[in-house]
Design a protein around this motif. Structure first.
Motif, PDB file in Angstrom:
ATOM      1  N   SER A  68       0.831  -1.213   0.000  1.00 60.36           N
ATOM      2  CA  SER A  68       0.000   0.000   0.000  1.00 60.36           C
ATOM      3  C   SER A  68       0.863   1.260   0.000  1.00 60.36           C
ATOM      4  CB  SER A  68      -0.919   0.016   1.229  1.00 60.36           C
ATOM      5  OG  SER A  68      -0.152   0.115   2.428  1.00 60.36           O
ATOM      6  N   LYS A  69       2.108   1.137   0.485  1.00 68.04           N
ATOM      7  CA  LYS A  69       2.989   2.306   0.596  1.00 68.04           C
ATOM      8  C   LYS A  69       3.323   2.901  -0.776  1.00 68.04           C
ATOM      9  CE  LYS A  69       4.950   0.351   4.833  1.00 68.04           C
ATOM     10  NZ  LYS A  69       6.095  -0.329   5.454  1.00 68.04           N
ATOM     11  N   VAL A  70       3.287   2.067  -1.825  1.00 63.70           N
ATOM     12  CA  VAL A  70       3.506   2.563  -3.185  1.00 63.70           C
ATOM     13  C   VAL A  70       2.401   3.553  -3.555  1.00 63.70           C
ATOM     14  CG1 VAL A  70       3.555   1.906  -5.640  1.00 63.70           C
ATOM     15  CG2 VAL A  70       4.708   0.477  -3.924  1.00 63.70           C
ATOM     16  N   ARG A  87      10.833  15.745   4.584  1.00 65.36           N
ATOM     17  CA  ARG A  87      10.396  15.001   5.766  1.00 65.36           C
ATOM     18  C   ARG A  87      10.749  13.521   5.741  1.00 65.36           C
ATOM     19  NH1 ARG A  87       4.285  16.121   6.921  1.00 65.36           N
ATOM     20  NH2 ARG A  87       4.906  14.896   8.743  1.00 65.36           N
ATOM     21  N   VAL A  88      11.128  13.031   4.557  1.00 66.81           N
ATOM     22  CA  VAL A  88      11.480  11.613   4.445  1.00 66.81           C
ATOM     23  C   VAL A  88      12.566  11.478   3.375  1.00 66.81           C
ATOM     24  CG1 VAL A  88       9.584  11.144   2.807  1.00 66.81           C
ATOM     25  CG2 VAL A  88      10.578   9.259   4.101  1.00 66.81           C
ATOM     26  N   GLY A  89      13.550  10.602   3.629  1.00 65.29           N
ATOM     27  CA  GLY A  89      14.678  10.459   2.711  1.00 65.29           C
ATOM     28  C   GLY A  89      14.390   9.531   1.549  1.00 65.29           C
ATOM     29  N   ARG A  90      15.459   9.245   0.793  1.00 63.47           N
ATOM     30  CA  ARG A  90      15.319   8.387  -0.392  1.00 63.47           C
ATOM     31  C   ARG A  90      16.420   7.333  -0.423  1.00 63.47           C
ATOM     32  NH1 ARG A  90      14.562  13.684  -2.555  1.00 63.47           N
ATOM     33  NH2 ARG A  90      16.698  13.717  -3.352  1.00 63.47           N
ATOM     34  N   ASN A 116       8.701   1.411   7.825  1.00 59.91           N
ATOM     35  CA  ASN A 116       7.494   1.796   8.546  1.00 59.91           C
ATOM     36  C   ASN A 116       7.470   3.266   8.934  1.00 59.91           C
ATOM     37  OD1 ASN A 116       7.090  -0.935   8.301  1.00 59.91           O
ATOM     38  ND2 ASN A 116       6.422  -1.251  10.395  1.00 59.91           N
ATOM     39  N   ALA A 117       8.593   3.758   9.481  1.00 62.69           N
ATOM     40  CA  ALA A 117       8.634   5.157   9.922  1.00 62.69           C
ATOM     41  C   ALA A 117       8.368   6.097   8.745  1.00 62.69           C
ATOM     42  CB  ALA A 117       9.982   5.465  10.565  1.00 62.69           C
ATOM     43  N   GLY A 118       8.988   5.801   7.598  1.00 64.54           N
ATOM     44  CA  GLY A 118       8.799   6.642   6.418  1.00 64.54           C
ATOM     45  C   GLY A 118       7.378   6.593   5.889  1.00 64.54           C
ATOM     46  N   ALA A 119       6.780   5.418   5.947  1.00 65.00           N
ATOM     47  CA  ALA A 119       5.394   5.273   5.488  1.00 65.00           C
ATOM     48  C   ALA A 119       4.434   6.012   6.416  1.00 65.00           C
ATOM     49  CB  ALA A 119       5.021   3.800   5.414  1.00 65.00           C
ATOM     50  N   ILE A 120       4.753   6.033   7.705  1.00 66.91           N
ATOM     51  CA  ILE A 120       3.911   6.754   8.670  1.00 66.91           C
ATOM     52  C   ILE A 120       3.990   8.257   8.403  1.00 66.91           C
ATOM     53  CG2 ILE A 120       3.673   7.325  11.136  1.00 66.91           C
ATOM     54  CD1 ILE A 120       4.560   4.342  11.676  1.00 66.91           C
ATOM     55  N   VAL A 121       5.193   8.764   8.107  1.00 67.30           N
ATOM     56  CA  VAL A 121       5.348  10.187   7.758  1.00 67.30           C
ATOM     57  C   VAL A 121       4.594  10.503   6.462  1.00 67.30           C
ATOM     58  CG1 VAL A 121       7.012  11.926   6.960  1.00 67.30           C
ATOM     59  CG2 VAL A 121       7.513  10.587   8.973  1.00 67.30           C
TER      60      VAL A 121
END
Length: 309
Positions: A68-70, A87-90, A116-121
């Protein structure tokens, strides 16, 4: 394209996987997923020409989980554009998908949108002042539209199961809130996140939903531009480098295509310019990716020559 007999190739892969069915271990830390039959296996290929080829349990719904994160990344990029990257890296994480150590060292900015942390952001960025019900409905309706199928819905039991056991996700979210990298209330963001991961989808629907990424951001069947060509390219790049957590390099080595796995046993894979591929087999390897699904993709790519390398 015409020189490949995709029907025969997909059937061959299905036959080759028969003896491997049941390998790996289901995600038993989420009670609702622990009961899934590990012997299930499905594969669907939807080409940019609109043809569908499938084998096995391609019509059986499973829990989408991190795939789902895609789609939330797709929505967040369209809503925020380049501002999301503040707010989130690559970068690949090289750590477990729910690691907190790295997050502390990097001041609450997650490495990429797929851990998970990146998907939450990313989910928090998508919310931006909106309530969880509205955002959950947007994610569900986006999947329905892209898959051209209105039966896609969320599994409330899985969502509740995740919320009841998601202590590490609560820790990650509160941690990022402490660094001011989470704007909406933690409970609202996490409920949205748990619900997006609890969508039920089939291989057939998932491959169809991801097809726009194989065609420069345009759904080749409906003609709808889903995202810009630049965003489609960037989403595929992050899928390639980060889509399989700390086994992303191994997946690139073996399969050679952008992909995103989920602990429900699904993997969405993109063959740029050619097709979207979805595979499902619930047994996971030691790093949380579908064991038989990865093998099936390796065989499929070997037979089609679709590796980007």
């Amino acid at each position: 394209m015409g020189t490949l007999d995709l029907a025969a190739i997909v059937a061959d892969v299905g036959r080759e996987m028969q003896s491997h069915r049941g390998e790996g271990h289901v995600a038993d830390y989420i009670p609702a997923l622990a009961r899934v039959d590990a012997r299930r296996f499905g594969l669907a290929v939807v080409t940019c020409g609109g043809e569908t080829f499938e084998t096995g349990d391609a019509w059986v719904p499973f829990s989408i989980q991190s795939i789902s994160k895609v789609f939330t990344l797709t929505l967040a990029l369209e809503r925020l554009g380049e501002d999301l990257w503040a707010r989130v890296g690559r970068e690949p994480s090289g750590s477990r998908f729910n690691s907190i150590v790295q997050l502390e060292a990097e001041h609450g900015v997650p490495r990429n949108p797929f851990i998970n942390a990146g998907a939450i952001v990313t989910t928090d960025a998508l919310m931006a002042g909106r309530g969880r019900d509205e955002v959950i409905a947007e994610i569900r309706d986006t999947l329905r539209r892209l898959a051209d199928n209105d039966t896609i819905d969320l599994d409330k039991e899985v969502a509740e199961s995740e919320a009841a056991t998601g202590f590490r996700n609560y820790a990650l979210a509160n941690f990022m809130r402490g660094f001011d990298n989470l704007r909406s209330p933690v409970e609202e963001v996490l409920q949205t996140y748990f619900h997006q991961c609890a969508m039920r989808i089939t291989c057939r629907q998932l491959a169809r939903a991801g097809l726009f990424l194989a065609n420069g951001g345009v759904d080749p069947i409906s003609g709808e531009r889903v995202v810009s060509a630049e965003h489609a390219r960037r989403i595929c790049a992050i899928m390639m480098t980060c889509g399989h957590y700390d086994a992303s390099g191994d997946f690139a080595f073996k399969v050679g295509l952008p992909g995103k796995s989920g602990v429900g046993g699904g993997i969405l894979t993109i063959a740029p310019g050619k097709a979207a591929i979805a595979v499902w087999s619930p047994g996971l390897n030691e790093v949380g990716n579908s064991q038989v699904g990865t093998l099936a993709l390796e065989r499929l790519v070997a037979k089609t020559g679709w590796s980007v390398f």
